[in-house]
Design a protein around this motif. Structure first.
Motif: not given
Length: 140
Positions: A47-53, A75-79
């Motif tokens: 959920e954190v990953t989905l919200k914060e990217r 950091f890893q910016e989720v694309m």
């Protein structure tokens, strides 16, 4: 109606966590496709990953949320986020800042088996000094 026919399916509605509440997450470089790491996520970290990217995992050793890069700055910016056909594995495609590996390499998969089927060699670049970042040697 099948998923392929356009039904609105939400990730959190189909994801299948294991008996420990975890799902494996494979992380790849968004531009090159290079596999960077394998980690685990629980519901909260997903959920954190989905919200914060930004990639957030569950640390099995520390039993806590692990925002990748919080200590190291890597950091890893989720694309992009994908889920496999059984909904029991996640694929994150990220823009990696610095290295993904806690020992200082770009990828956690920095060793390869040589043709003799036993020797290991380094096949990736060291991108930061783990001792300087974490204050101790993390090499294994």
């Amino acid at each position: 109606m099948k998923e392929s026919e356009g039904i609105d399916v939400k990730l959190m509605d189909i994801v299948r966590f294991d008996k420990n509440g975890l799902i494996p997450a494979i992380t790849q470089d968004y531009e090159t496709g290079k596999v960077l790491m394998l980690a685990y996520m629980n519901k909260e970290s997903l959920e954190v990953t989905l919200k914060e990217r930004k990639a957030c995992y569950w640390s099995r050793s520390r039993q806590e949320l692990w925002l990748k890069g919080a200590t190291s700055g890597n950091f890893q910016e989720v694309m992009q986020i994908s889920i496999d056909c059984d909904a029991d594995a996640i694929l994150l495609k990220v823009k990696q800042k610095g290295g993904a590996c806690h020992v200082g390499y770009y990828s956690c998969f920095y060793r390869q088996v040589e043709n003799d089927n036993s020797s290991l060699s380094i096949c990736d670049k060291l991108v930061f000094d783990a001792e300087e970042v974490y204050g101790k040697s993390n090499k294994k």
